[in-house]
Structure formats: structure tokens, C-alpha cells
Design an enzyme around this catalytic site. Sequence first.
Site, PDB file in Angstrom:
ATOM      1  N   ASP A   1      12.002   2.671   4.869  1.00 23.64           N
ATOM      2  CA  ASP A   1      11.578   1.269   4.863  1.00 23.64           C
ATOM      3  C   ASP A   1      12.794   0.440   5.275  1.00 23.64           C
ATOM      4  O   ASP A   1      13.926   0.812   4.984  1.00 23.64           O
ATOM      5  CB  ASP A   1      11.117   0.857   3.456  1.00 23.64           C
ATOM      6  CG  ASP A   1      10.143  -0.310   3.476  1.00 23.64           C
ATOM      7  OD1 ASP A   1       8.990  -0.127   3.054  1.00 23.64           O
ATOM      8  OD2 ASP A   1      10.534  -1.418   3.925  1.00 23.64           O
ATOM      9  N   ASN A   2      12.561  -0.690   5.939  1.00 21.43           N
ATOM     10  CA  ASN A   2      13.691  -1.569   6.266  1.00 21.43           C
ATOM     11  C   ASN A   2      13.678  -2.845   5.416  1.00 21.43           C
ATOM     12  O   ASN A   2      14.458  -3.758   5.658  1.00 21.43           O
ATOM     13  CB  ASN A   2      13.697  -1.931   7.764  1.00 21.43           C
ATOM     14  CG  ASN A   2      12.506  -2.786   8.153  1.00 21.43           C
ATOM     15  OD1 ASN A   2      11.581  -2.975   7.344  1.00 21.43           O
ATOM     16  ND2 ASN A   2      12.510  -3.322   9.361  1.00 21.43           N
TER      17      ASN A   2
ATOM     18  N   ASP B   1      15.100   1.285  10.144  1.00 26.57           N
ATOM     19  CA  ASP B   1      14.126   0.549  10.936  1.00 26.57           C
ATOM     20  C   ASP B   1      13.509   1.519  11.935  1.00 26.57           C
ATOM     21  O   ASP B   1      14.232   2.250  12.613  1.00 26.57           O
ATOM     22  CB  ASP B   1      14.870  -0.578  11.676  1.00 26.57           C
ATOM     23  CG  ASP B   1      13.911  -1.570  12.293  1.00 26.57           C
ATOM     24  OD1 ASP B   1      12.886  -1.143  12.870  1.00 26.57           O
ATOM     25  OD2 ASP B   1      14.194  -2.774  12.214  1.00 26.57           O
TER      26      ASP B   1
ATOM     27  N   LYS C   1      -3.245  -2.505  16.217  1.00 27.58           N
ATOM     28  CA  LYS C   1      -3.941  -1.444  15.474  1.00 27.58           C
ATOM     29  C   LYS C   1      -4.842  -0.641  16.424  1.00 27.58           C
ATOM     30  O   LYS C   1      -4.887   0.591  16.376  1.00 27.58           O
ATOM     31  CB  LYS C   1      -4.785  -2.035  14.337  1.00 27.58           C
ATOM     32  CG  LYS C   1      -3.972  -2.675  13.234  1.00 27.58           C
ATOM     33  CD  LYS C   1      -3.192  -1.650  12.421  1.00 27.58           C
ATOM     34  CE  LYS C   1      -2.362  -2.280  11.328  1.00 27.58           C
ATOM     35  NZ  LYS C   1      -1.352  -1.386  10.762  1.00 27.58           N
TER      36      LYS C   1
ATOM     37  N   SER D   1      -6.969  -0.720  10.204  1.00 30.65           N
ATOM     38  CA  SER D   1      -7.557  -1.854   9.484  1.00 30.65           C
ATOM     39  C   SER D   1      -8.976  -2.079   9.957  1.00 30.65           C
ATOM     40  O   SER D   1      -9.310  -1.801  11.118  1.00 30.65           O
ATOM     41  CB  SER D   1      -6.721  -3.097   9.782  1.00 30.65           C
ATOM     42  OG  SER D   1      -7.433  -4.275   9.464  1.00 30.65           O
TER      43      SER D   1
ATOM     44  N   LYS E   1       2.096  -7.488   9.740  1.00 31.07           N
ATOM     45  CA  LYS E   1       0.675  -7.530   9.408  1.00 31.07           C
ATOM     46  C   LYS E   1       0.088  -8.923   9.189  1.00 31.07           C
ATOM     47  O   LYS E   1      -0.996  -9.061   8.633  1.00 31.07           O
ATOM     48  CB  LYS E   1       0.434  -6.689   8.158  1.00 31.07           C
ATOM     49  CG  LYS E   1       1.154  -7.210   6.930  1.00 31.07           C
ATOM     50  CD  LYS E   1       0.618  -6.597   5.664  1.00 31.07           C
ATOM     51  CE  LYS E   1       1.148  -7.295   4.446  1.00 31.07           C
ATOM     52  NZ  LYS E   1       0.656  -6.747   3.201  1.00 31.07           N
TER      53      LYS E   1
ATOM     54  N   GLY F   1     -11.854 -18.124  13.108  1.00 30.73           N
ATOM     55  CA  GLY F   1     -11.850 -16.669  13.339  1.00 30.73           C
ATOM     56  C   GLY F   1     -12.412 -15.844  12.195  1.00 30.73           C
ATOM     57  O   GLY F   1     -12.420 -14.617  12.266  1.00 30.73           O
TER      58      GLY F   1
ATOM     59  N   ILE G   1       0.844  -1.200   0.000  1.00 28.61           N
ATOM     60  CA  ILE G   1       0.000   0.000   0.000  1.00 28.61           C
ATOM     61  C   ILE G   1       0.881   1.253   0.000  1.00 28.61           C
ATOM     62  O   ILE G   1       0.583   2.243  -0.671  1.00 28.61           O
ATOM     63  CB  ILE G   1      -0.975  -0.009   1.201  1.00 28.61           C
ATOM     64  CG1 ILE G   1      -1.770  -1.328   1.232  1.00 28.61           C
ATOM     65  CG2 ILE G   1      -1.933   1.180   1.123  1.00 28.61           C
ATOM     66  CD1 ILE G   1      -2.610  -1.530   2.469  1.00 28.61           C
TER      67      ILE G   1
ATOM     68  N   TYR H   1      -2.353  -8.881  16.205  1.00 26.56           N
ATOM     69  CA  TYR H   1      -2.213  -7.882  15.130  1.00 26.56           C
ATOM     70  C   TYR H   1      -3.285  -6.804  15.292  1.00 26.56           C
ATOM     71  O   TYR H   1      -2.995  -5.597  15.279  1.00 26.56           O
ATOM     72  CB  TYR H   1      -2.331  -8.580  13.758  1.00 26.56           C
ATOM     73  CG  TYR H   1      -2.688  -7.654  12.624  1.00 26.56           C
ATOM     74  CD1 TYR H   1      -1.745  -6.807  12.065  1.00 26.56           C
ATOM     75  CD2 TYR H   1      -3.985  -7.628  12.105  1.00 26.56           C
ATOM     76  CE1 TYR H   1      -2.076  -5.953  11.015  1.00 26.56           C
ATOM     77  CE2 TYR H   1      -4.330  -6.781  11.062  1.00 26.56           C
ATOM     78  CZ  TYR H   1      -3.380  -5.939  10.530  1.00 26.56           C
ATOM     79  OH  TYR H   1      -3.726  -5.101   9.498  1.00 26.56           O
TER      80      TYR H   1
ATOM     81  N   ASN I   1       9.413  -6.684   4.734  1.00 26.48           N
ATOM     82  CA  ASN I   1       8.414  -7.411   3.943  1.00 26.48           C
ATOM     83  C   ASN I   1       8.189  -6.673   2.618  1.00 26.48           C
ATOM     84  O   ASN I   1       7.074  -6.590   2.126  1.00 26.48           O
ATOM     85  CB  ASN I   1       7.116  -7.517   4.745  1.00 26.48           C
ATOM     86  CG  ASN I   1       6.132  -8.483   4.125  1.00 26.48           C
ATOM     87  OD1 ASN I   1       6.525  -9.422   3.436  1.00 26.48           O
ATOM     88  ND2 ASN I   1       4.855  -8.246   4.329  1.00 26.48           N
TER      89      ASN I   1
HETATM   90  C1  UD1 Z   1      -7.298 -10.751   6.943  1.00 27.14           C
HETATM   91  C2  UD1 Z   1      -7.160 -10.659   8.418  1.00 27.14           C
HETATM   92  C3  UD1 Z   1      -7.464  -9.238   8.831  1.00 27.14           C
HETATM   93  C4  UD1 Z   1      -6.462  -8.307   8.157  1.00 27.14           C
HETATM   94  C5  UD1 Z   1      -6.520  -8.505   6.663  1.00 27.14           C
HETATM   95  C6  UD1 Z   1      -5.375  -7.746   6.051  1.00 27.14           C
HETATM   96  C7  UD1 Z   1      -7.688 -12.880   9.337  1.00 27.14           C
HETATM   97  C8  UD1 Z   1      -8.672 -13.685  10.111  1.00 27.14           C
HETATM   98  N1  UD1 Z   1      -8.046 -11.602   9.067  1.00 27.14           N
HETATM   99  O1  UD1 Z   1      -8.633 -10.402   6.578  1.00 27.14           O
HETATM  100  O2  UD1 Z   1      -7.338  -9.092  10.231  1.00 27.14           O
HETATM  101  O3  UD1 Z   1      -6.746  -6.974   8.464  1.00 27.14           O
HETATM  102  O4  UD1 Z   1      -6.382  -9.885   6.320  1.00 27.14           O
HETATM  103  O5  UD1 Z   1      -5.340  -7.883   4.682  1.00 27.14           O
HETATM  104  O6  UD1 Z   1      -6.617 -13.347   8.982  1.00 27.14           O
HETATM  105  N2  UD1 Z   1      -9.729 -17.434   1.994  1.00 27.14           N
HETATM  106  C9  UD1 Z   1      -9.940 -18.629   1.362  1.00 27.14           C
HETATM  107  N3  UD1 Z   1      -8.866 -19.421   1.101  1.00 27.14           N
HETATM  108  C10 UD1 Z   1      -7.590 -19.055   1.414  1.00 27.14           C
HETATM  109  C11 UD1 Z   1      -7.380 -17.798   2.048  1.00 27.14           C
HETATM  110  C12 UD1 Z   1      -8.472 -17.005   2.327  1.00 27.14           C
HETATM  111  O7  UD1 Z   1     -11.066 -19.009   1.051  1.00 27.14           O
HETATM  112  O8  UD1 Z   1      -6.656 -19.822   1.135  1.00 27.14           O
HETATM  113  C13 UD1 Z   1     -10.902 -16.578   2.284  1.00 27.14           C
HETATM  114  C14 UD1 Z   1     -11.041 -16.215   3.750  1.00 27.14           C
HETATM  115  O9  UD1 Z   1     -11.784 -17.181   4.430  1.00 27.14           O
HETATM  116  C15 UD1 Z   1     -11.760 -14.870   3.661  1.00 27.14           C
HETATM  117  C16 UD1 Z   1     -11.314 -14.298   2.315  1.00 27.14           C
HETATM  118  O10 UD1 Z   1     -10.734 -15.378   1.591  1.00 27.14           O
HETATM  119  O11 UD1 Z   1     -13.128 -15.058   3.613  1.00 27.14           O
HETATM  120  C17 UD1 Z   1     -10.316 -13.191   2.462  1.00 27.14           C
HETATM  121  O12 UD1 Z   1      -9.266 -13.636   3.291  1.00 27.14           O
HETATM  122  P1  UD1 Z   1      -7.998 -12.732   3.608  1.00 27.14           P
HETATM  123  O13 UD1 Z   1      -7.422 -12.227   2.345  1.00 27.14           O
HETATM  124  O14 UD1 Z   1      -7.107 -13.473   4.538  1.00 27.14           O
HETATM  125  O15 UD1 Z   1      -8.632 -11.448   4.320  1.00 27.14           O
HETATM  126  P2  UD1 Z   1      -9.523 -11.310   5.665  1.00 27.14           P
HETATM  127  O16 UD1 Z   1      -9.752 -12.576   6.330  1.00 27.14           O
HETATM  128  O17 UD1 Z   1     -10.722 -10.526   5.327  1.00 27.14           O
END
Ligand code: UD1
Length: 336
Positions: free
Chosen positions: A31-32, A58, A152, A124, A84, A293, A12, A148, A35
Site C-alpha cells: 500500500d502507498n 506504489d 474498471k 465495481s 476511486k 448521473g 475493503i 473511474y 487513501n
Molecule cells: C458511487 C459511484 C459508483 C462507485 C461507488 C463506489 C457515483 C455516481 N457513483 O455509487 O460509481 O462505484 O460509489 O462506492 O458517484 N446520496 C445522498 N446524499 C449524499 C450522498 C449520496 O442522498 O450526500 C445518495 C446518492 O444519491 C445515492 C446513494 O446515496 O443514491 C449512494 O451514494 P454513493 O454512496 O455515492 O454510492 P453510488 O452512487 O451508488
Amino acid sequence: MAILVTGGAGFIGSHTCVELLNAGEEIVVMDNFYNSNAKALDGIKEITGKNFKFYEADMLDMAAVDEIFAENDIEAVIHFAGYKCVPESVKKPLMYYSNNLRGTFNILECMKKYGCTKFVFSSSATVYGIPETVPVKEDFPLSAINPYGSTKLIIENLCREMAAASDKWSMILLRYFNPVGAHESGKIGEDPNGIPNNLMPIVLDKATGKREVLSVAGNDYPTPDGTCVRDYIHVVDLAKGHVAAIKKARSSNGALAYNLGTGNGYSVLEILDTFQRVNNIDLGYTIGERRPGDAAATYADPTLAEKELGWKAEKTLEEMCRDAWNFRKLREEENK
Ligand code: UD1
């Protein structure tokens, strides 16, 4: 007068540097490369045709941060730098608190010392925890459901308390939904080190053959097609939100929070199907177990940002999928 962008080589951050330069702002980047990658800095310069000062530093190194403030006339800070990865934060909470909080304290301490009072924070949508209803509005209850998210939320609270204690501060807290895509030039994009855990980088790894399995995390949620719904936003739209936030920081004081999302919810299956269609790729995904989660559906109410920042996301899901793949393809060819 310059804007200091911490984590400016990141996903971003790099797109925000482009939009700031395009808007005629002067930037200083630190930036360090924890990632991120120095290639992003070349990409920013190539896209904009402009140069900027860069510090490989850093944020935990107070002397290094101080030097940046001493050597430059920093008007405002956009603070992206931080760890993150949610699952990693659950395994290593101290590492997350230590880096994200101590780093931010150093930045804020230097801002105070040098009289710099405009702060735009990369927050976030995770600060809403698992929202009870959607779309999510800025005044919804805040909670953290992992370390995480705690970092925030703690930084947001600190900003609110600092702004309450002194009306000199202008703190803009930007709550991102799900940033994806890349600059349409393909010169900058999401280039994380290590194994990704977010959906789009996983999709990209599967599309290149770097990853064998792409599994939809559950299809028995109470959503139209049973898969989770999120608010995916093109990173260039998100970056433009920071230019609007800087303008707001110049004309306001206090701590103000804004959702940066599109207001549209798309399911995992809609993402995969759109990606396959616009890029003409068969991802060969499977349906798997729920991920612990995960909220069934979360998406933004972005109307406050439109009203108060004059900003609105414009790019489509098709553009997000096309640009993400375009960047990855070019990067793969370069690395061959
Ligand atoms: C995740 C983080 C959130 C963070 C955000 C940053 C978790 C629980 N939440 O959000 O705290 O702010 O990233 O970008 O990690 N999915 C699949 N298959 C996969 C991977 C993901 O189906 O292999 C689905 C997940 O279930 C979700 C969606 O894709 O419904 C998006 O996932 P992801 O990109 O990890 O974002 P968030 O979970 O919304």
C-alpha cells in the site's frame, strides 16, 4: 506461497486481509497510504493475532513491485489499489487512467514474469453503467459513464482478453455494489483521506459534527419513497467474498465475473432512518437536489456468486449502520 494484496490498508483491502488470515492464508500486503492509514495494519494484526509482510510501495514503481515478487513466492494477487472517487475522476481523467491502468499493468507484467497466474480484481457495479432493469445480472451490457468506471471496464476487458489468449490465467472479476460498515471490533473501518462523497462516510461526518449538512440527493425518483435505491453490503461479507474468489481462482481458469451484493435494495431514507434508530442519533438531514448521473435504483442479483463461489452476504442493514458508527466513534476518541 502467499497472496499479494495491493491496497491492503484500504477499506475493503484491510477487511479482506483479516478474512484471509482467519482462513489460514499467508498474505503479503502493499500500500502507498494514498487513501489509507498505517493504523489499519495494526488493526489487522490485533484482530487476527497474526503477522504478515508489508511493503510501503506504489504500484507505479515497477522496481518496487518487481522486488515484492522477487522476494516472495506469490501464488495469487488480489488487486484493490486504485483511485476511486467518481467526481474527482471526471475532473482529472488522465490522473485516473494513468494511475489505475499503469499500476495494474505493472502488477500483471510482474505476475507474468514470475509465473503467477491467479488474479482477483476489485471491480465495481459501475461497469453496468445505468442498468435498464434490476436486479443486475453479470451478463448485462457493460458500459462506463465516468473515467473511474472506464478504468474498471478497461481492466476487466484486459483480463478477459488475457484469459482468452492463454488458458494459464485465472481472473476473477468481483463487481462490488455499495460496501459499508466496519469490522465489529471497531479496529478497522472506512477511514478515507479528504472529503468523502459516498453516502455512509458523509452520514458519519454529519453524526460526528464534522459536517454541517447531510442532504438526500433527490426524493422524486420512481422508487417507493422517491429516494435512490442501492445494494448496501457489509464490508465483512464483501471481504469473505474474496476468500471464496481465491478458492475459485485455484480451481478454474478463464475470466469469471461475479456480483458481490446482497440482492436487497434500500433507499437513502431507509439508510438514514436505520442509522438513526440503531445508533440513537438524530442526523438532522435535509432533502436536496438530485445528484447528476445517479440511477434511480440498482441492486445485484447475487445468485451466481452463491452458486459458483459458495458465498452469500449474511449481515443486516442494522449491523452495517451499527458497525460503521462504532468504528468512527472509536477513531474519533483515539484522535482526541
Ligand atoms: C458511487 C459511484 C459508483 C462507485 C461507488 C463506489 C457515483 C455516481 N457513483 O455509487 O460509481 O462505484 O460509489 O462506492 O458517484 N446520496 C445522498 N446524499 C449524499 C450522498 C449520496 O442522498 O450526500 C445518495 C446518492 O444519491 C445515492 C446513494 O446515496 O443514491 C449512494 O451514494 P454513493 O454512496 O455515492 O454510492 P453510488 O452512487 O451508488
